[in-house]
Write an enzyme that holds these catalytic residues in place. Structure first.
Site, short mmCIF file in Angstrom:
data_model
loop_
_atom_site.label_atom_id
_atom_site.label_comp_id
_atom_site.label_asym_id
_atom_site.label_seq_id
_atom_site.Cartn_x
_atom_site.Cartn_y
_atom_site.Cartn_z
N HIS A 1 -3.49 -5.46 1.20
CA HIS A 1 -3.34 -5.79 2.61
C HIS A 1 -3.78 -7.24 2.84
O HIS A 1 -4.58 -7.78 2.09
CB HIS A 1 -4.21 -4.86 3.46
CG HIS A 1 -3.78 -3.44 3.46
ND1 HIS A 1 -2.58 -3.00 3.99
CD2 HIS A 1 -4.39 -2.32 2.97
CE1 HIS A 1 -2.48 -1.70 3.84
NE2 HIS A 1 -3.55 -1.26 3.22
N CYS B 1 0.83 -1.20 0.00
CA CYS B 1 0.00 0.00 0.00
C CYS B 1 0.87 1.26 0.00
O CYS B 1 1.54 1.54 -0.98
CB CYS B 1 -0.98 -0.02 1.16
SG CYS B 1 -2.38 1.11 0.92
#
Length: 504
Positions: free
Chosen positions: A447, A338
């Site tokens: 994630h 991310c």
């Protein structure tokens, strides 16, 4: 507790301070009530954490309540965490309201909106109570912060609204447990003291029988029962607060044990991405703040960030940037997730000032990509494949990362590290992430990347750690085993019938 009741019974787990075990106790109660046939839901009116997740509807909420929903065997819903604060500076946060970004507010601005937020939080609780038999409330920090209590919407005021008896949790491992309990009560007025039904003393080490005199003293001094004393137990239930990173500071010697290093940036988020790594026997995981020689580490990981540009500047200022670049040049493996993925590129553009002053920041230049930060926020639960190896994760990010020419033309990527097969239960054909230097530098928005055992096994193999094995069950299957173990541990040491009686 009849199923015909119009409003669910409630119980609240509040604390004498932060990280005393409120989340774990709420998780245990969710699994215990579910085991007993009740329809149970967790609830935390306001959560302050950069550790968030995604609901099946594609909305954002705190990870702790997602974990508790799993323990309750129900799907997470934003009513379980109607107000989420994601700190972006020392004095301000991004406010996520019922799963959607509301706005960035300073602490003073936030307090001015408390009346609206209180109404939102109460409405969410009312809906949960109408649909369930039991609601388990969790507090935040200490429930006796006298300078904040008038504006508090998550602790005793919410417990009073729910007519929920309060279990006050104290942590004996940090010392001063008697002062924690008696001091907390001393900060409360009579009506607030009457809300406290009893106590749980958490993280006891040693022979519990030797603490009987302590229990007797607390009960005599306060006139309230100690529901139980929970022995210290090592569990693998995802944690809510980044304070747990304090316990994972570089403790493993990479010269003795294969170890991966997670750079502890100031705005690190979604640190639960690495829970599965902690469960790999024979693998060390170190969170490290200050730059050091990286040559002995098997991999360096850049985690998610709530402020990518600020953390990039911090990497450069502290000396991490040249250390990481030299590590890659000498054959090291780097993974960015991310915000960490965005940092690996050449530039991060913020034309609208989503993270502060509009402008551009140089990345590490390890991937031939640029990032443009822009709204709306992407929030998805995603199924993907890495070279035909299946995985399940979630995406929470603002912006798009691609090569400079595709950024300029707004064209979609035609290849990537991962093949994305499904987002929010909708089939798709898309790509995420990229790799360079023969796979030694990798980046992804996904994630929960390690929560699928085959994906974790593949990544360990890429590091030359083929002999290390992921835990027998990763992801939800593994967490369910932990919830069951926690519930049995809780029932062994806590008077659950007394808690049920307090609810009645």
């Amino acid at each position: 507790m009849s199923e015909n009741l119009k409003k669910a019974k409630c119980i609240a787990a509040l604390g004498t301070g932060s990280d005393v075990g409120k989340s774990v106790i709420a998780t245990a109660l969710c699994r215990i009530f579910s085991d007993r046939g009740y329809k149970v839901a967790p609830y935390k009116a306001q959560n302050m954490s950069n550790n968030s997740g995604v609901t099946p509807e594609g909305l954002e909420m705190g990870r702790a309540q997602i974990v508790q929903a799993e323990a309750a065997r129900i799907a997470p819903h934003v009513d379980m965490n109607p107000v989420l604060l994601k700190p972006v500076t020392q004095v301000g946060s991004q406010v996520v309201l019922l799963g959607k970004v509301h706005k960035d507010l300073s602490a003073a601005e936030y307090h001015r909106e408390k009346a609206k937020l209180w109404d939102t939080a109460c409405g969410a609780l009312d809906r949960l109570r109408a649909a369930n038999d039991v609601v388990v409330l969790e507090g935040a920090g200490s429930c006796a912060e006298v300078n904040l209590m008038a504006r508090d919407i998550v602790n005793l005021k919410m417990a009073a609204y729910a007519k929920a008896p309060v279990i006050l949790t104290a942590d004996i491992d940090r010392g001063g447990v008697f002062a924690q309990i008696v001091g907390t009560l001393a900060c409360l007025n009579k009506a607030e003291q009457d809300q406290i039904a009893g106590f749980i003393i958490n993280r006891f080490r040693g022979d519990i029988a030797l603490f009987k005199e302590g229990v007797d003293w607390i009960e005599k001094k306060t006139g309230k029962p100690v529901f139980g004393v929970l022995p210290w137990v090592n569990h693998h239930i995802p944690n809510e607060d980044s304070v747990v990173i304090e316990h994972a500071v570089a403790k493993t010697d990479p010269a003795q044990t294969p170890t991966v290093l997670v750079v502890r940036t100031p705005h690190i988020s979604n640190f639960t991405d690495f829970d599965a790594l902690f469960q790999v026997e024979g693998l060390g995981v170190n969170f490290v703040e200050h730059p050091r020689d990286l040559s002995a580490y098997k991999a360096v990981i850049l985690a998610g960030s709530k402020s990518t540009r600020s953390d990039l500047n911090w990497l450069a200022k502290t000396g991490w940037t040249p250390k990481i670049k030299a590590y890659v040049k000498n054959g090291g493996h780097v993974l960015g997730i991310c915000g960490g993925y965005q940092m690996l590129g050449t530039k991060v553009h913020d034309p609208n000032g989503l993270e502060g002053i509009p402008g551009d920041t140089d990345g590490l230049g390890l991937l031939p990509l640029e990032t443009v930060l822009k709204a709306p926020k992407t929030t998805t639960i995603s199924r993907f494949e890495w070279d035909s190896t299946p995985g399940l994760g979630y995406e929470i990010h603002m912006g798009r990362t691609a090569s400079a020419d595709r950024i300029a033309s707004s064209k979609a990527a035609d290849n990537g590290l991962l093949n994305v097969k499904e987002r929010n239960q909708q089939t798709c054909t898309d790509f995420d992430g990229t790799m360079a230097d023969s796979g030694r530098v990798m980046g992804t928005y996904m994630h929960g990347f390690f929560d699928s055992a085959p994906i974790l096994k593949k990544w360990l193999g890429l590091l030359g750690l083929n002999k290390l094995e992921p835990p027998e069950s990763c992801g939800l299957q593994g967490r369910n085993r932990q919830y069951d173990m926690l519930a049995r541990h809780f029932e062994t040491h806590v008077d659950v019938p007394a808690i049920v009686n307090a609810m009645e």
